[in-house]
Scaffold this active site. Structure first.
Site, short mmCIF file in Angstrom:
data_model
loop_
_atom_site.label_atom_id
_atom_site.label_comp_id
_atom_site.label_asym_id
_atom_site.label_seq_id
_atom_site.Cartn_x
_atom_site.Cartn_y
_atom_site.Cartn_z
N ASP A 1 -2.12 10.72 -1.68
CA ASP A 1 -2.43 9.83 -2.66
C ASP A 1 -3.14 10.27 -3.91
OD1 ASP A 1 -2.77 8.52 0.12
OD2 ASP A 1 -2.91 6.92 -1.27
N ARG B 1 0.91 -1.16 0.20
CA ARG B 1 0.12 0.12 -0.12
C ARG B 1 0.87 1.04 -0.16
NH1 ARG B 1 2.61 1.66 3.35
NH2 ARG B 1 0.96 3.40 3.65
O1 MRU Z 1 -4.44 3.20 2.25
P1 MRU Z 1 -3.04 3.18 2.27
O2 MRU Z 1 -2.05 2.84 3.55
O3 MRU Z 1 -2.44 3.08 0.95
O4 MRU Z 1 -2.67 4.93 2.32
C1 MRU Z 1 -1.37 5.45 2.27
C2 MRU Z 1 -1.51 6.84 2.61
O5 MRU Z 1 -2.26 7.61 2.75
C3 MRU Z 1 -0.12 7.69 2.38
O6 MRU Z 1 0.09 8.40 3.29
C4 MRU Z 1 -0.03 8.10 0.96
O7 MRU Z 1 0.01 7.00 0.05
C5 MRU Z 1 1.22 8.60 0.74
S1 MRU Z 1 2.51 7.47 0.65
C6 MRU Z 1 4.07 7.70 0.11
#
Ligand code: MRU
Length: 344
Positions: free
Chosen positions: A219, A32
């Site tokens: 994201d 993730r």
């Molecule tokens: O749901 P996730 O764990 O994929 O969410 C990740 C995040 O929100 C991070 O802060 C974001 O992707 C930045 S990663 C460098």
């Protein structure tokens, strides 16, 4: 891949051999974090084409459907499709593997540049205060979420390497606890001083002047600078504004989505309510309780002090202006300086 669902208890890897493995791995959050999801999807596509080289579009559809908010997924797959589509079918699998590897390398360079864009900010705080720089972060925007360095953590790691003392407040990040399980794990692994706090502690920390800088990942960043990041990010931005603390968003250029004019256009993933209703597999609410589980929220651009990107440290106005002037950051497989393809 490191199987992130097993951290912090165990550093275990999982092998992906098929498109289904990749789709399951992204959906179930074995991997993730926006940049890593993009690179992982690129490798998933390479696996798919090794199995069925004629099914490029089908594989892209399956991978695109795995998670909706991190735009790096779409960015990576569109880069791949553009390069692979015109090739003879029997050359696609090898080319896809090469492009996926290039994408991973590209991510390392981008994150290193993010670190370079941000390290001066930390060094300035240390010079001014003479004490360790206090950074608050949310979720995991670290090397686990990328290939190396991370986004929010890149300036921290670089500062630590350069002898600037840093302490990180790690917000636990309910419901999946990426802060507690992943950020705390990787900071410990890197020997960076840190303290875990519950998500709700941010207001208190900021009010008590215990934070010099908030640095988070992203994201998806809309064309106007509105930023989608892990649920809870926007509350930290509001509290930071209230207490006059800089709020920095760290992300590679591939996280900017010119097709989203504002944050209102970003699709917000809603995950299974069970993640809210349970903790470590045990119910924490009465049977029958209704729950909602939005995985991301939008921080409006006016709450963002600056963006740490592979194109430098930009104000919201600079980010918007640069976005209009595509073609500065090379994408894998494109000639340097000719990269409007980087527009996700
Ligand atoms: O749901 P996730 O764990 O994929 O969410 C990740 C995040 O929100 C991070 O802060 C974001 O992707 C930045 S990663 C460098």
């Amino acid at each position: 891949m490191i199987d992130q669902t097993r951290l912090p208890h165990e550093l275990a890897t999982v092998e992906w051999r098929t498109l289904d493995h990749a789709c399951h791995g992204i959906t179930s959050m074995q991997v993730r974090g926006a940049p890593l999801i993009g690179v992982a999807a690129a490798h998933g596509l390479a696996l798919a084409l090794a199995e069925r080289p004629t099914e490029l579009d089908e594989a892209i559809r399956s991978l695109t459907g795995t998670r909706p908010t991190a735009v790096n997924l779409r960015w990576a797959l569109e880069q791949m499709a553009e390069q692979l589509g015109p090739l003879p079918v029997d050359q696609r699998a090898a080319a896809a593997r090469g492009l996926a590897t290039e994408m991973a390398d590209h991510d390392v360079t981008a994150c290193r540049r993010i670190g370079e864009a941000g390290v001066g900010v930390l060094a300035d705080v240390h010079r001014r205060t003479g004490r360790p720089v206090q950074v608050l972060t949310h979720c995991n925007a670290g090397r686990l979420a990328c290939v190396e360095w991370g986004t929010a953590t890149a300036p921290v790691y670089l500062a630590a390497q350069q002898g600037v003392p840093v302490h990180v407040w790690v917000s636990e990040t309910r419901p999946r606890n990426q802060g507690a399980s992943l950020t705390a794990w990787e900071l410990a692994d890197a020997g960076v001083d840190h303290t875990l706090v519950v998500d709700n502690a941010a207001g208190h920390l900021l009010r008590e002047h215990l934070v010099d800088l908030v640095i988070v990942g992203a994201d998806r960043i809309a064309a106007n600078g509105d930023t989608a990041n892990k649920i809870g990010t926007s509350l930290k931005a509001l509290a930071a504004r209230e207490h006059g603390v800089p709020f920095l968003v760290a992300a590679p250029w591939s996280t900017i989505d010119p097709r989203c004019a504002t944050g209102a256009h970003v699709p917000i993933e809603e995950r299974d309510a069970v993640e809210v209703l349970e903790l470590a597999g045990r119910p924490i609410a009465p049977p029958g309780t209704r729950a909602r589980n939005w995985a991301f929220d939008i921080t409006p651009a006016e709450l963002v002090t600056g963006y740490l990107t592979d194109a430098g440290h930009l104000t919201p106005a600079e980010l918007r202006a640069r976005r209009a002037d595509d073609g500065r950051v090379e994408a894998p497989g494109t000639a340097p300086g000719t990269a409007p393809g980087t527009a996700p």
